[in-house]
Scaffold this active site. Structure first.
Site, short mmCIF file in Angstrom:
data_model
loop_
_atom_site.label_atom_id
_atom_site.label_comp_id
_atom_site.label_asym_id
_atom_site.label_seq_id
_atom_site.Cartn_x
_atom_site.Cartn_y
_atom_site.Cartn_z
N LYS A 41 0.85 -1.18 0.00
CA LYS A 41 0.00 0.00 0.00
C LYS A 41 0.89 1.23 0.00
O LYS A 41 2.03 1.19 0.48
CB LYS A 41 -0.89 0.02 1.25
CG LYS A 41 -2.18 0.80 1.08
CD LYS A 41 -3.23 0.02 0.31
CE LYS A 41 -4.58 0.73 0.32
NZ LYS A 41 -5.63 -0.07 -0.30
N GLY A 67 -19.43 4.08 -1.07
CA GLY A 67 -20.62 4.21 -0.23
C GLY A 67 -21.87 4.52 -1.03
O GLY A 67 -22.94 3.97 -0.77
#
Length: 345
Positions: free
Chosen positions: A80, A182
Site C-alpha cells: 500500500k 458508499g
C-alpha cells in the site's frame, strides 16, 4: 520516528519513504509480503495529522492487502502507499510522475492503483513513469462500483448468518461514509428495499443519496447509536473502538472501510455483545479482484469472482462459531496459513 517497534509493524519486507522537493511529494510505500506475488495495493492521498499517522496507515493497510489478496485467492502479495497532502488542493502532474518514478524504482515488487483521494486520471499520470499500475481507464477502470458490489454481497451473507434473512428488503442499515463506494453500495441496498440511514462529512454526498435512495440523513456523531440491523462503516478506519462500540445497537457490522477495528481486541468486544463483525478485507476485496483481471479485462468474469466473497464469509462465520473465536481472528488465521503455504513452494 520509530518503525520496527510500532504496533502496526508486522515483519514488513520493505518500507520506502519518498520525497521530491520540486513537486512537493511526500509519500510512503509499504510492502508487507510478496509471498503470493507482487505486493499489490492502492495509493491513498490524505492530509494526515502527522508523518507517523501516515506511516501507521500504510503499515496497517499493506498488511490488510496481504490478507485480502490471500483470502480472495489472488496471486498477489500485499502493499500500500500513501501520499501526504490534501487531495483537493495539492494534486499536480509533477507530483504523480514523481511518485511513479519511486514505484518504478521498485522494479515490480510493488504495483499501485487508486484508493481514497485518487482517481483513474491520477493513476494515468503515474503510468507515464511506470508500468506497475492497475485500474487505468480503458481497462478495468474505477474499482469503486465492483468494490461496492462485493460489500453488498458480503453484507447479504452476514445478514443471512446473523439474522436468518435471505433478502435485505426491509432491513435497516446505517451507512457511514458516502464516497464513491458508499454511494454505489447505497444504490444496491435501496434497490433491494433496505431502509437507509446515512451520514458523511460532505453535505452534497448526503443530499445525493437522500434524493436517489430515499435515505434518512443522520448527524455524523449519532450514526453509531441508531436502532438498525446493520452498521456499515464506509469511511476511514478505526471507527470500532472503545468509545463507539458501547453505542452500537446493530447486530451486524459490514462495511467497505479498511481497518475498521481500532485494535484486534475490539473483535472480542463485538463478539461479547452478540454483534457479528464481517472482516473488512474479505468484504471489500471487489476492487482488487476487479483489477486482477486487467490484462484481458472481462467484467463478467470479475463479477463472478467477486461473488465468491459470499461463500468465503460463510466459511469464516461457520468456523468462528464452531471454534468459538472471533471472525477477525479466524480470517487472519486463514490468510496467514495461505501465505505460509505459498512460502513453502
Amino acid at each position: 520516528m520509530a518503525v520496527f517497534n510500532l504496533r502496526a509493524y508486522d515483519d514488513h519486507e520493505q518500507v520506502v519513504f519518498c520525497s521530491d522537493s520540486e513537486s512537493g511529494l511526500k509519500a510512503i510505500i509499504a510492502i508487507h509480503s510478496t509471498a503470493l506475488g507482487p505486493a499489490t495495493g492502492g495509493c491513498r492521498m490524505w492530509e494526515y495529522n502527522s508523518d507517523e499517522g501516515a506511516l501507521i496507515d500504510a503499515l496497517r493497510l499493506s498488511r490488510g492487502m496481504t490478507y485480502k489478496n490471500a483470502m480472495a485467492g489472488l496471486n498477489m502479495g500485499g502493499g500500500k502507499s500513501v501520499i501526504i497532502g490534501n487531495p483537493r488542493t495539492m494534486k499536480s502532474e509533477e507530483l504523480f510522475r514523481a511518485f511513479g518514478r519511486f514505484v518504478d524504482n521498485l522494479k515490480g515488487r510493488y504495483v499501485t492503483a487508486e484508493d481514497v483521494g485518487i482517481t483513474p486520471a491520477d493513476m494515468a499520470m503515474v503510468h507515464k513513469e511506470t508500468n506497475h499500475v492497475l485500474g487505468l481507464e480503458g481497462k478495468s477502470g474505477d474499482p469503486s462500483p465492483v468494490t461496492a458490489y462485493g460489500v453488498y454481497m458480503g453484507m447479504k451473507a452476514a445478514v443471512k448468518h446473523r439474522l436468518g434473512r435471505e433478502s435485505l428488503d426491509g432491513v435497516k442499515i446505517a451507512v457511514q461514509g458516502l464516497g464513491h463506494v458508499g454511494q454505489y453500495l447505497c444504490e444496491h441496498l435501496s434497490n433491494e428495499g433496505a431502509k437507509l440511514l446515512v451520514t458523511d462529512i460532505n453535505k452534497e454526498s448526503i443530499d445525493t443519496v437522500v434524493s436517489k435512495c430515499g435515505a434518512i440523513a443522520i448527524d455524523k456523531d449519532e450514526i453509531y447509536e441508531q436502532d438498525v440491523d446493520v452498521y456499515a462503516p464506509c469511511a476511514l478506519g478505526a471507527t470500532l473502538n472503545d468509545v463507539t462500540i458501547p453505542k452500537i445497537r446493530a447486530k451486524v457490522i459490514a462495511g467497505a472501510a479498511n481497518n475498521q477495528l481500532a485494535e484486534d481486541r475490539h473483535g472480542d468486544e463485538l463478539k461479547k455483545r452478540g454483534i457479528l463483525y464481517t472482516p473488512d478485507y474479505i468484504l471489500n476485496a471487489g476492487g482488487i479482484i476487479n483489477v486482477s483481471f486487467e490484462e484481458k479485462y472481462d467484467r463478467d468474469a470479475a463479477l463472478r469472482k467477486v461473488d465468491e466473497i459470499y461463500n468465503t464469509l460463510e466459511e469464516v462465520f461457520a468456523t468462528a462459531e464452531k471454534q468459538d473465536k472471533t471472525t477477525n481472528v479466524v480470517a487472519d488465521e486463514l490468510a496467514r496459513k495461505r501465505v505460509a503455504e505459498a512460502k513453502k513452494q
